[in-house]
Design a protein around this motif. Structure first.
Motif, PDB file in Angstrom:
ATOM      1  N   SER B  66       0.854  -1.175   0.000  1.00 48.66           N
ATOM      2  CA  SER B  66       0.000   0.000   0.000  1.00 48.66           C
ATOM      3  C   SER B  66       0.896   1.233   0.000  1.00 48.66           C
ATOM      4  O   SER B  66       1.946   1.259   0.643  1.00 48.66           O
ATOM      5  N   ARG B  75      -6.606   3.007 -11.538  1.00 47.13           N
ATOM      6  CA  ARG B  75      -7.667   3.991 -11.745  1.00 47.13           C
ATOM      7  C   ARG B  75      -7.321   4.979 -12.846  1.00 47.13           C
ATOM      8  O   ARG B  75      -8.208   5.438 -13.571  1.00 47.13           O
ATOM      9  N   LEU B  78      -8.253   3.709 -16.199  1.00 49.32           N
ATOM     10  CA  LEU B  78      -9.681   3.865 -16.482  1.00 49.32           C
ATOM     11  C   LEU B  78     -10.113   5.329 -16.391  1.00 49.32           C
ATOM     12  O   LEU B  78     -11.304   5.617 -16.463  1.00 49.32           O
ATOM     13  N   THR B  80     -10.388   7.346 -13.875  1.00 51.65           N
ATOM     14  CA  THR B  80     -11.243   7.818 -12.788  1.00 51.65           C
ATOM     15  C   THR B  80     -10.467   8.725 -11.840  1.00 51.65           C
ATOM     16  O   THR B  80     -11.050   9.310 -10.937  1.00 51.65           O
ATOM     17  N   ARG B 107     -15.972   3.271 -22.498  1.00 59.52           N
ATOM     18  CA  ARG B 107     -16.027   2.509 -21.246  1.00 59.52           C
ATOM     19  C   ARG B 107     -16.621   1.114 -21.442  1.00 59.52           C
ATOM     20  O   ARG B 107     -16.435   0.238 -20.612  1.00 59.52           O
ATOM     21  N   GLN B 111     -13.417  -2.238 -18.200  1.00 59.16           N
ATOM     22  CA  GLN B 111     -14.186  -2.299 -16.978  1.00 59.16           C
ATOM     23  C   GLN B 111     -13.313  -2.616 -15.786  1.00 59.16           C
ATOM     24  O   GLN B 111     -12.110  -2.851 -15.911  1.00 59.16           O
ATOM     25  N   MET B 112     -13.948  -2.625 -14.622  1.00 59.59           N
ATOM     26  CA  MET B 112     -13.152  -2.780 -13.410  1.00 59.59           C
ATOM     27  C   MET B 112     -13.841  -3.720 -12.428  1.00 59.59           C
ATOM     28  O   MET B 112     -15.061  -3.745 -12.318  1.00 59.59           O
ATOM     29  N   PHE B 114     -13.643  -4.508  -8.308  1.00 55.48           N
ATOM     30  CA  PHE B 114     -13.113  -3.796  -7.153  1.00 55.48           C
ATOM     31  C   PHE B 114     -12.702  -4.730  -6.037  1.00 55.48           C
ATOM     32  O   PHE B 114     -13.064  -5.898  -6.004  1.00 55.48           O
ATOM     33  N   SER B 120     -18.966  -2.571  -3.533  1.00 53.11           N
ATOM     34  CA  SER B 120     -18.945  -2.175  -4.935  1.00 53.11           C
ATOM     35  C   SER B 120     -20.254  -2.452  -5.660  1.00 53.11           C
ATOM     36  O   SER B 120     -20.357  -2.226  -6.853  1.00 53.11           O
TER      37      SER B 120
END
Lengths: 345, 446, 351
Positions: B66, B75, B78, B80, B107, B111-112, B114, B120
């Protein structure tokens, strides 16, 4: 504490709802039907109290023997002035020679009309503002928060008086287009918009960060769709709680306005606050019925609405809901295959 | 679901996804005044110059702790999060500067999935609505068609019998079922690229494998390509064709997954692999773990960002003032309390070392002179002369009220050096394999 | 149950003995049997790993032995500690035990440290509450020594919590739990919020604690790898019960319970060569399956399994296991050993 500690598996059960229209909304409100114990009774008592006044309001002409501004019997005889409760006037008559019971019954009509209009308008204005402000953030949000906070900080009754003053057309700002009830309702509305705004905005800000909102954006949803389908449905459960609690407060504000003489005019409708103010002078002379009954009406309706609001809060607020653990049957616990023998093989 | 997939093998010259020198910097807000006026006090380089490409039908694993920027990278692909600079191309089209409305039709293709299946899915939507919503967003209004597509997607992810699931809400499902529903929602538009952000890390051990298996099946059946973002090298081993190991916003090792597992080159990759707990006692390995934790991305270390934790760091890795502070603190940690009480007074405020610099001014405590500080530092060095920090120190001089510690100024911030099929951002490899080069300390040899 | 009844002397090598502990939570649908008849012992200076999936009741068990459950939870059975039964113990007596005798290390260290208090103040407060009469210098020395053992340099003693990284905060939390030298510590998923490298460092620290502090640890985790690295003994929990317990190496090398075996096979590590999973999902603890709770998912289920819960059997490797595969044969009705034919587990019940 970890979530496992607060909510042991299965304690917050998903309510089962049959498919059909408004399934989502019914699902959100399902905990109300599943209430047990004290919250359920509090809710029922509250609903019962409110219902009495709703019945009064709807069927006023059927329930009340007289009209609220009636001071003559059908054969043209004047009602007594400040007459004590009697067979023909069960709650007595007031200083304007009107029937007190009729004022209680028609007063509920005024009260509920004002409450409904005030709550609906403040909801219709406050909720969308909160949604947009919270979702988009930025300068719009800052300005709105500033305005709403300023309104919040202003003494609410004073603000209501100010608005009532402007609307009543004394200075001709808006002409005479508003009825007394409408102008009272609008003055009250102004006080409550910031409450909806704040509560909705704050929950939107936390919902906005949820992965499912990001997921909706990844799916290609327009901001409008995201707000309507993903955000609104998850903040809307706050509304019934604020609405009922506000309704109670709105009634008090209406009575306050009436008491001070800025509310509904006595010729337009019966209004408890105004009645109380007129009764004040006589109370010292032992004429209790003109003040006790309107006062009681205010107290009962406010209590009813508050009880409904508080128990809705208990039932719909997920944080409070989780704490509701029920007692466990100890006998069942001790019976269930206790003391397995230990055997060596 | 709509299966209008281009013939993947025919146009294989073009990678499905290519990322070039991608940077995502977040402005840091400072104190009250800045917050009020919207100013910023520097930035966090969450993704700092990342390049890679992904062929159709392949899986790229983006692995890191992390704070490594792996999630932000996913992200940014995509779009975001706002991209600061660099290029992202999907199926040959540059999407970096597309406006949100222009991006929306794209889009369908990316796609994603999570990390947290519990969050989600919209709790207020049943599965039919939630999984069918992407179709409606992209213009499908026919209820029957949406329903048929949802049923097909549910079958595809194994949520059968579908009529049992169509009207369930997320709260009625287990974690694994929710993740299947999320995957169903992601594939219903028939995308080619799926960014999966730790899709199994919140699931129970006993169901992780099932979801991974499903994702592999989907990859083969639907010709999907994945960017698999994870901290877990063990699951990545099953999943990935190519690996990108990230540290503090950069890729530090990049190459075919098989080779990286067989022969990890970057010391960071090596320690990540060693740190995975092994349930089989017969197979557990001894640990020599890097000390400390991933540093603050707002003030990354000078030179190579891994050098403060690196067991193999040497002269030019970027030694600086903060490393000296760590060194002094470690010395005190290793020595009894009373010695610390005595030494503590020799040195003034250690916070003087907190600003990254190649010249460290170690202030003397009151009643002490720079010479005392120099003597104290000599004592530390005498205790462990092989401590790599000293290799970066050129001189320690008495400067009156403080001791001046000069670090090497020729430190290098390593770019990705090619080593065979792998790319490694480590100075050990700046001339290729370290074997033939005598000037560096010992490294692991196979 | 009288108080005297609950007070039993413990054998000297045991720190804690839990006997048939049950913790139920009442809900509208019926009681959730979060912990349902669990017995285990913890020896002096050992680490017992409690492993289970989410919803297995492992966290409730951890809090149950410390007496940290919400008031509405119904508890029965015995938790013997220092010769007293902690289930029947008064709340106040219990509180005075917590800290000096019993410690707890949480999953999320940041929320447990007061952001407005320096690390030093956290230690002073803890020491002052439980060990009156220590001088400031003594307190300081105790705190710095304990922090040092956790790898926190003395120069950081007066810093605030936000000045530390996640792993450092967890070290501080561990030091706070250990500074009073408790005989027994519950560590509830202490590494779950941390990264692999930091996790490995914390496991190292937990291993050091055993050597340096003579403290027994109940380590709750869902990660079998951590158990293997840090624990002498392991208890595998499934649906509110302990399926199997024994020496960690023995259990991992030769799991006696099919659940342990399947769970080990499902764990993905670097040496895993094949993906494996357990069909089905953990059961609802309000209406758990009859008999052995694992039988609907068990590949080895026999006819006897759904009929009654297996008694605890001690195997030759000294593993305690609740599974009919290990007998006792005299309790299995004729034909009970035939494998259970059943409808295939629909994905409807699957995870």
């Amino acid at each position: 504490m970890t979530s496992e500690f607060m909510a042991p598996a299965g304690s917050v059960e998903a309510p089962t709802v049959r498919p059909g229209r408004f399934r989502g909304l019914r699902r959100a409100l399902a905990p109300i039907g599943e209430a047990r114990g004290l919250p359920k009774w509090v809710l029922y008592i509250g609903i019962g109290l409110v219902l009495i006044f709703v019945v009064f309001a709807i069927f006023a002409p059927l329930i009340s023997p007289y009209n609220f501004d009636q001071y003559l019997t059908s054969n043209g005889v004047r009602f007594p002035k400040s007459g004590a409760p009697s067979g023909s006037h069960i709650f007595g008559t007031n200083i304007r020679q009107e029937d007190v019971f009729a004022h209680i019954v028609y007063g509920s009509r005024t009260a509920l009309e004002v409450i409904v209009i005030a709550v609906v308008i403040s909801m219709v204005v406050g909720v969308p503002l909160g949604l947009f402000s919270g979702y988009y953030g930025g300068p719009l949000d800052r300005v709105l928060v500033l305005i709403m906070d300023a309104m919040f900080a202003f003494p609410s009754l004073l603000l209501a008086i100010l608005i009532a003053f402007l609307l009543r057309g004394k200075f001709g700002f808006f002409g005479a287009s508003f009825s007394g009830i409408m102008s009272a309702a609008i003055s009250i509305t102004v006080i409550y918009i910031p409450q909806y705004f704040r509560v909705i905005r704050n929950s939107v800000i936390s919902v906005r960060e949820e992965p499912y909102v990001e997921a909706a954006r990844v799916l290609g949803a327009k901001p409008r769709t995201v707000i309507a389908r993903y955000v609104l449905g998850n903040v809307v459960q706050n509304v019934p709680v604020i609405a009922t609690l506000n309704a109670a407060d709105a009634l008090l504000t209406l009575a306050g306005l009436g008491f001070l003489g800025y509310g509904v005019q006595p010729t337009e409708a019966a209004e408890w606050g105004y009645d109380l103010q007129r009764a004040l002078g006589e109370a010292a002379g032992g004429i209790w019925w003109t003040s006790v009954y309107p006062g009681l009406a205010i107290v009962l309706l406010v209590t009813g609405l508050t009880l409904v609001g508080e128990s809705l809060n208990d039932l719909l607020n997920p944080v409070l809901r989780r704490r509701q653990l029920l007692p466990v049957d100890r006998r069942e616990m001790e019976r269930s295959d206790a003391g397995e023998p230990q055997v060596a093989s | 679901m709509s299966q209008t997939k281009p013939e993947a093998t025919a146009v294989d010259t073009e990678p499905l996804l290519s990322v070039e020198d991608l940077r995502v910097h977040f402005a840091l807000r400072g104190g009250l005044m800045q917050r009020f006026f919207g100013g910023s006090v520097g930035s966090v380089k969450a993704v700092d110059g990342v390049s890679f490409s992904l062929k159709r039908g392949e899986v790229l694993g983006v692995v890191g702790e992390s704070g490594s920027g792996k999630t932000t990278l996913g992200r940014a692909i995509l779009r975001t999060v706002p991209v600061t600079s660099g290029r992202v191309r999907v199926a040959g089209r540059d999407i970096t500067d597309l406006s949100e409305p222009a991006l929306r039709p794209m889009r369908r293709n990316m796609q994603m999935v999570f990390q947290d299946p519990n969050a989600s899915l919209n709790p207020a939507m049943d599965l039919l609505t939630a999984i069918g919503h992407p179709l409606r967003i992209h213009g499908e209004d026919n209820d029957d068609k949406v329903r048929a597509a949802v049923v097909a997607a549910l079958e595809r992810v194994g949520l059968v019998p579908t009529e049992l699931f169509l009207h369930k809400y997320p709260a009625d499902l287990s974690g694994g079922q929710k993740q299947r529903a999320v995957i169903a929602r992601a594939i219903i538009l028939g995308p080619e690229l799926l960014v999966a952000d730790e899709p199994v890390s919140m699931l129970d051990m006993s169901v992780r494998a099932k979801i991974l298996e499903l994702m592999l099946e989907l990859k083969n059946d639907l010709g999907l390509s994945y960017v698999y973002v994870t901290h877990d090298l063990a699951t990545a081993k099953f999943f990935c064709d190519t690996l990108a190991i990230m540290y503090l916003g950069r890729i530090v090792e990049y190459g075919p997954a098989e080779q990286i597992y067989a022969d990890p080159k970057h010391p960071y990759t090596q320690s990540l692999l060693k740190a995975i707990p092994e349930p089989d006692p017969a197979k557990s390995v001894p640990r020599d773990l890097p000390r400390g934790e991933i540093p603050d991305a707002a003030r990354p270390p000078l030179g190579c960002s891994f050098h403060p934790r690196c067991p193999k760091a040497f002269e030019i890795c970027g030694w600086e003032s903060r490393d000296l502070r760590d060194l002094v603190e470690r010395y005190w940690l290793a020595h009894p309390d009373d010695e610390f009480e005595r030494d503590r007074r020799v040195i003034g405020a250690l916070t003087a070392l907190d600003d990254p610099a190649v010249t460290a001014d170690v202030p003397a405590g009151s009643g002490h002179s720079g010479a005392d500080v120099v003597q104290f530092l000599e004592r530390i060095k005498g205790e462990d002369p092989h401590e790599p920090t000293w290799t970066g120190v050129t001189e320690v001089v008495d400067a009156g009220s403080s001791a001046k510690v000069e670090f090497r100024t020729d430190a290098v911030d390593p770019p990705l050096y090619p080593v065979g099929d792998q790319h490694v951002a480590c100075l050990l490899y700046r001339d290729g394999e370290p074997d033939g080069n005598g000037s560096k300390p010992r490294t692991r040899r196979r | 149950m009288t108080l005297l009844d609950g007070d039993e002397p413990l054998p000297p090598d045991l720190v804690m003995s839990v006997k048939d502990l049950k913790v139920w939570y009442g809900t509208a649908r019926g009681p959730v049997r979060a912990v349902d008849g669990v017995s285990f012992d913890i020896r002096r200076g050992e680490t017992l790993g409690l492993v289970g999936e989410s919803g297995s009741g492992k966290s409730t068990l951890g809090r149950g032995v410390l007496g940290l459950l919400p008031d509405a939870a119904e508890v029965s059975g015995k938790v013997l500690f220092r010769g007293r039964d902690r289930v029947t113990m008064k709340r106040r007596a219990l509180r005075s035990l917590r800290g000096p005798e019993l410690g707890l290390i949480f999953q999320e260290p940041m929320t447990r440290l007061n952001p407005l208090m320096r690390i030093s103040d956290h230690f002073f407060e803890t020491l002052h509450t439980h060990e009156r009469g220590l001088s400031k210098t003594q307190m300081r020395k105790r705190a710095i020594d304990t922090l040092g053992a956790m790898g926190i340099p003395p120069t950081r003693f007066t810093n605030y919590p936000h000045e530390f990284s996640g792993g450092m905060r967890q070290r501080i939390m561990i030091a706070l739990a250990l500074v009073l030298n408790p005989a027994f510590v519950v560590a509830d998923e202490p590494t779950t919020a941390l990264d692999v490298l930091v996790e490995a460092q914390i496991i190292g620290i937990l291993n050091d604690i055993k050597r340096n502090f003579d403290t027994s640890i109940l380590l709750i985790t869902h990660n079998l790898g951590i158990i293997a690295e840090a624990c002498e003994r392991v208890a595998v929990m499934y649906a509110g019960r302990i399926a199997e317990q024994g020496d960690a190496r023995a259990v991992f090398a030769r799991p006696a319970h099919p659940y342990t075996r399947e769970l080990l096979a499902s764990t993905i590590s670097l040496s895993t060569t094949e993906l494996h999973y357990i069909p089905g999902a953990p059961p609802d603890l309000i209406h758990p399956p009859s008999g052995c709770r694992f039988h609907p998912r068990c590949p080895d289920a026999m006819r006897v399994c759904p009929t009654r819960h297996p008694p605890t059997v001690v195997t030759e490797l000294n593993q305690k296991v609740d599974c009919w595969l290990h007998g006792p044969d005299q309790l299995i009705p004729p034909g009970g050993k035939e494998s259970l034919e059943r409808e295939a587990i629909g994905v409807a019940d699957e995870a």
